[in-house]
Design a protein around this motif. Structure first.
Motif, mmCIF file in Angstrom:
data_model
loop_
_atom_site.group_PDB
_atom_site.id
_atom_site.type_symbol
_atom_site.label_atom_id
_atom_site.label_comp_id
_atom_site.label_asym_id
_atom_site.label_seq_id
_atom_site.Cartn_x
_atom_site.Cartn_y
_atom_site.Cartn_z
ATOM 1 N N PRO A 85 0.814 -1.225 0.000
ATOM 2 C CA PRO A 85 0.000 0.000 0.000
ATOM 3 C C PRO A 85 0.843 1.269 0.000
ATOM 4 O O PRO A 85 0.467 2.269 -0.620
ATOM 5 C CB PRO A 85 -0.818 -0.118 1.294
ATOM 6 N N GLY A 140 4.170 1.733 -1.099
ATOM 7 C CA GLY A 140 4.888 1.951 -2.358
ATOM 8 C C GLY A 140 3.936 2.389 -3.466
ATOM 9 O O GLY A 140 4.255 3.291 -4.258
ATOM 10 N N PHE A 183 14.305 -7.099 -6.107
ATOM 11 C CA PHE A 183 15.329 -6.094 -5.825
ATOM 12 C C PHE A 183 16.467 -6.800 -5.109
ATOM 13 O O PHE A 183 16.253 -7.499 -4.120
ATOM 14 C CB PHE A 183 14.719 -4.993 -4.950
ATOM 15 N N CYS A 194 10.103 0.787 0.085
ATOM 16 C CA CYS A 194 8.764 0.570 0.674
ATOM 17 C C CYS A 194 8.597 -0.937 0.719
ATOM 18 O O CYS A 194 7.581 -1.482 0.295
ATOM 19 C CB CYS A 194 7.679 1.209 -0.181
ATOM 20 N N GLY A 251 8.638 -3.186 3.204
ATOM 21 C CA GLY A 251 8.095 -3.921 4.340
ATOM 22 C C GLY A 251 9.060 -4.111 5.490
ATOM 23 O O GLY A 251 10.193 -3.606 5.498
ATOM 24 N N ARG A 284 -10.639 -13.701 8.685
ATOM 25 C CA ARG A 284 -9.237 -13.840 9.107
ATOM 26 C C ARG A 284 -9.222 -14.073 10.603
ATOM 27 O O ARG A 284 -9.824 -13.305 11.359
ATOM 28 C CB ARG A 284 -8.428 -12.592 8.769
HETATM 29 C C1 LIG Z 1 -1.950 -10.394 9.821
HETATM 30 C C2 LIG Z 1 -1.696 -8.911 9.759
HETATM 31 C C3 LIG Z 1 -2.669 -8.007 10.176
HETATM 32 C C4 LIG Z 1 -2.446 -6.622 10.146
HETATM 33 N N1 LIG Z 1 -3.423 -5.784 10.552
HETATM 34 C C5 LIG Z 1 -3.239 -4.447 10.427
HETATM 35 C C6 LIG Z 1 -4.283 -3.540 10.714
HETATM 36 O O1 LIG Z 1 -5.366 -3.933 11.144
HETATM 37 N N2 LIG Z 1 -4.053 -2.208 10.490
HETATM 38 C C7 LIG Z 1 -2.852 -1.724 9.994
HETATM 39 O O2 LIG Z 1 -2.700 -0.504 9.801
HETATM 40 N N3 LIG Z 1 -1.850 -2.576 9.746
HETATM 41 C C8 LIG Z 1 -2.024 -3.905 9.924
HETATM 42 N N4 LIG Z 1 -1.025 -4.741 9.628
HETATM 43 C C9 LIG Z 1 0.221 -4.135 9.148
HETATM 44 C C10 LIG Z 1 0.052 -3.678 7.703
HETATM 45 O O3 LIG Z 1 -0.339 -4.788 6.968
HETATM 46 C C11 LIG Z 1 1.355 -3.073 7.232
HETATM 47 O O4 LIG Z 1 1.638 -1.943 8.041
HETATM 48 C C12 LIG Z 1 1.331 -2.630 5.762
HETATM 49 O O5 LIG Z 1 1.064 -3.694 4.885
HETATM 50 C C13 LIG Z 1 2.682 -2.023 5.413
HETATM 51 O O6 LIG Z 1 2.683 -1.636 4.093
HETATM 52 P P1 LIG Z 1 4.054 -1.472 3.302
HETATM 53 O O7 LIG Z 1 3.648 -1.089 1.917
HETATM 54 O O8 LIG Z 1 4.961 -0.591 4.080
HETATM 55 O O9 LIG Z 1 4.730 -2.898 3.326
HETATM 56 P P2 LIG Z 1 4.180 -4.310 2.796
HETATM 57 O O10 LIG Z 1 2.704 -4.346 2.816
HETATM 58 O O11 LIG Z 1 4.911 -5.335 3.577
HETATM 59 O O12 LIG Z 1 4.631 -4.339 1.281
HETATM 60 C C14 LIG Z 1 5.999 -4.494 0.948
HETATM 61 C C15 LIG Z 1 6.071 -4.961 -0.499
HETATM 62 O O13 LIG Z 1 7.437 -5.015 -0.886
HETATM 63 C C16 LIG Z 1 7.666 -6.205 -1.638
HETATM 64 N N5 LIG Z 1 9.091 -6.553 -1.478
HETATM 65 C C17 LIG Z 1 9.762 -6.726 -0.326
HETATM 66 N N6 LIG Z 1 11.070 -7.016 -0.556
HETATM 67 C C18 LIG Z 1 11.215 -7.017 -1.910
HETATM 68 C C19 LIG Z 1 12.328 -7.251 -2.783
HETATM 69 N N7 LIG Z 1 13.555 -7.526 -2.319
HETATM 70 N N8 LIG Z 1 12.125 -7.175 -4.120
HETATM 71 C C20 LIG Z 1 10.874 -6.884 -4.626
HETATM 72 N N9 LIG Z 1 9.783 -6.667 -3.841
HETATM 73 C C21 LIG Z 1 9.947 -6.719 -2.505
HETATM 74 C C22 LIG Z 1 6.731 -7.221 -0.995
HETATM 75 O O14 LIG Z 1 6.446 -8.296 -1.871
HETATM 76 C C23 LIG Z 1 5.497 -6.361 -0.693
HETATM 77 O O15 LIG Z 1 4.592 -6.356 -1.767
HETATM 78 C C24 LIG Z 1 -1.209 -6.131 9.685
HETATM 79 C C25 LIG Z 1 -0.227 -7.028 9.262
HETATM 80 C C26 LIG Z 1 -0.460 -8.402 9.313
HETATM 81 C C27 LIG Z 1 0.613 -9.370 8.861
#
Ligand SMILES: Cc1cc2nc3c(=O)[nH]c(=O)nc-3n(C[C@H](O)[C@H](O)[C@H](O)COP(=O)(O)OP(=O)(O)OC[C@H]3O[C@@H](n4cnc5c(N)ncnc54)[C@H](O)[C@@H]3O)c2cc1C
Length: 564
Positions: free
Chosen positions: A24, A26, A157, A190, A192, A263
């Motif tokens: 979300p 990125g 990456f 971005c 994760g 879930r």
């Molecule tokens: C079970 C669960 C429940 C949750 N519930 C909540 C909630 O209720 N409310 C809330 O706010 N948050 C919640 N979270 C946390 C929330 O999901 C995260 O804060 C959010 O998804 C973070 O977004 P992001 O884009 O920073 O990272 P991510 O969603 O982790 O996305 C990172 C992306 O980078 C990609 N990536 C990583 N490394 C590489 C690489 N080397 N090369 C290419 N691609 C790569 C991954 O495939 C992924 O698509 C929950 C998490 C989990 C696991």
């Protein structure tokens, strides 16, 4: 859309910005950059958007950001049907005692409240309950249609090297194959919680990892289909169901009611193998039910971790790569999207040549404290849950049982705040920021549950409805906006001319509504591209000095005018 980066490049680049990760955060960053005319390339190892459930809370600030990108209605249409309950209910079993129900308005009721707004209603886009899967699908499809974004899916990456005037990024097909290099001016991780970008920079998380209590440690998170559960067992629908009994705490969150999908997170108790999980589900429901296990993940709970740096040279981190939160309050992803909104305009200004040399550094100065605030808010709001009195009498039909249920209900009532924490959502203020021009007014309290609008520089611009359907946020420009309020504000001409000379995008918006002057307590206010107040006053100060400061031209360690 053409990128202006070529004006400033020393060596040719393939793309001004590489973003690792189409989660979300990125995706939002790429779209916000595109809205400002900046091209980016998104590297994502997966072949499509997220398919398995994660978080469910898109808060009021995230929805305002989606509105700015024209995505609020489409994301709101994804997920729980508008009439579906969003209540949170705590039970001994689904067919057992209901200990506490936190009643909350449905999506339809929230939108009816918005429609009945007053001029100064502060929530144009209420919090939206829907799993990330549903919302990210909408955003992903929009991303693919966005001309300024190149999506490199199924691409891993591998690492980067920073040069004097750019970054080279190594990637290869996720299935294996030859490596390739992409050159860019800025790289944003971005990617994760396990961010390779962060690790390659040698940046570590700092903060708290709760070691005790049921909501700390690794928890199984299961994506389930439970046919006919709503029809045959659930007495009054809710959005979240919590099982609360001695030795057993678990939650079941409605994912897709039309498909009987949920879930489940098991907080207390083990659900390592499928037979154990089936027994837990039966125990949760209070009778045997058939289930289909669609996916299984683990996640670590009880974290309040923030990276010790958000930027190193031309490389930045954003979202979970920069902070990890315990899920109470649903702040993790929302904090990440707010990071991206803060970073997008600063990157755009830098690439388009109208930023001062310190603008990008202000990203860390502003967003690291916000990360600390929000991760701590989640820990604080969840703390009372550790003390739920779980008596063995909870399920007894006796006076002792009745008392046990009342005792539990009193503690569970404290959780209401974590589901309606408007102060956390809208109240982030960039106090002490080097690119804010403070006005010396006292800082209001920072309250988790209550948002008190303030136009104190650094705060989110207080909201106004300009007509039945037009929000103040709909008329702000993509760059800075000078609001002239109350009908007697001084001329904007000196600021407009100074901004024009420096190539700083500036719109001027006149609002004659008396409520605007009352709310902002000034005739003029300068609003940033991310809708935070940069400056306010009744007369323009030295416009050169003002523009220098708000675009990061002042040394980050320098004195800030007006700060006491
Ligand atoms: C079970 C669960 C429940 C949750 N519930 C909540 C909630 O209720 N409310 C809330 O706010 N948050 C919640 N979270 C946390 C929330 O999901 C995260 O804060 C959010 O998804 C973070 O977004 P992001 O884009 O920073 O990272 P991510 O969603 O982790 O996305 C990172 C992306 O980078 C990609 N990536 C990583 N490394 C590489 C690489 N080397 N090369 C290419 N691609 C790569 C991954 O495939 C992924 O698509 C929950 C998490 C989990 C696991």
């Amino acid at each position: 859309m053409t990128s202006k980066s070529s004006q400033c490049d020393v060596t040719p680049v393939d793309t001004p910005v590489v973003i690792v990760g189409a989660g979300p955060v990125g995706m939002f960053l790429a779209l916000d950059l595109a809205s400002k005319g900046v091209r980016s390339t998104v590297i994502e190892r997966n072949t499509s958007h997220r398919l398995y459930p994660k978080g469910d809370t898109h808060n009021a600030r995230t929805m305002e950001h989606y509105r700015r990108l024209g995505l609020a209605d489409a994301t709101r249409a994804a997920g729980l049907p508008p009439e579906h309950s969003t209540d949170v209910v705590y039970l001994t079993r689904l067919n057992g005692y209901e200990l506490k129900r936190l009643r909350m308005p449905t999506g339809a009721e929230k939108m009816a409240e918005v429609a009945a707004h007053s001029v100064t209603s502060q929530v144009p886009e209420p919090l939206h309950r829907s799993n990330q899967v549903h919302v990210e699908k909408v955003v992903f499809e929009h991303l693919l249609r966005t001309e300024a974004v190149t999506c490199r899916l199924s691409t891993e990456f591998l690492g980067f090297e920073e040069t004097n005037d750019g970054v080279t990024v190594q990637v290869r097909p996720a299935e294996g194959g030859p490596e390739e290099t992409i050159s860019c001016r800025y790289l944003v991780g971005c990617d994760g919680g396990r961010s390779l970008v962060r690790r390659q920079l040698g940046i570590t998380y700092e903060g708290e990892e709760q070691e005790t209590g049921f909501s700390s440690g690794l928890h199984p998170s299961k994506y389930l289909r439970i046919p006919n559960l709503a029809k045959n067992v659930i007495r009054e629908p809710a959005w979240q169901y919590w099982l609360v009994r001695p030795g057993r705490i678990a939650s079941l969150i409605t994912f897709d009611p039309s498909e009987d999908e949920f879930r489940m997170t098991v907080y207390a108790g083990n659900a390592d193998d499928d037979d154990v999980l089936r027994a837990i589900v039966d125990d949760f429901v209070g009778e045997h039910v058939d289930i289909e296990i669609l996916d299984s993940q683990g996640w670590v709970n009880g974290l309040a971790l923030v990276a010790d740096q958000y930027k190193s040279g031309r490389v930045l981190i954003c979202g979970d790569a920069a902070h990890l939160s315990t899920p109470i309050g649903g702040f993790g992803m929302n904090t990440g999207i707010d990071d991206a909104a803060n970073l997008a305009w600063k990157l755009a200004a830098t690439i388009q040549g109208w930023a001062g040399p310190h603008l990008l550094d202000s990203y860390e100065a502003e967003r690291r404290p916000a990360g600390e605030r929000n991760t701590q808010a989640a820990i604080t709001l969840g703390r009372p849950l550790q003390g739920i009195p779980l008596s063995e009498d909870l399920e007894q039909d006796t006076p002792a049982g009745q008392k046990a249920r009342e005792d539990a209900a009193r503690v569970l009532e404290t959780q209401r705040q974590s589901y309606s924490s408007l102060g956390v959502q809208l109240g982030v203020r960039y106090e002490g920021s080097p690119i804010i021009w403070p006005d010396g007014t006292p800082a209001p309290d920072d309250e988790y549950d209550r948002y008190v609008p303030t136009a104190r520089p650094g705060a989110r611009a207080p909201h106004l409805w300009l007509s039945r359907t037009q929000s103040l946020f709909d008329v702000l420009g993509p760059g800075f906006t000078l609001l002239r309020m109350g009908g007697h504000a001084p001329s904007a001409a000196p600021l407009v001319e100074a901004a024009r000379r420096r190539g700083i995008p500036l719109a001027v918006v006149d609002i004659e509504l008396p409520e605007a002057r009352d709310l902002y307590k000034s005739d003029l206010a300068l609003i940033r591209p991310d809708q935070h107040v940069a400056w306010r006053g009744d007369e323009l100060p030295d416009v050169g000095e003002l523009l220098t400061r708000v675009t990061g031209g002042t040394d980050i360690s320098g004195p800030v005018p007006g700060r006491r």
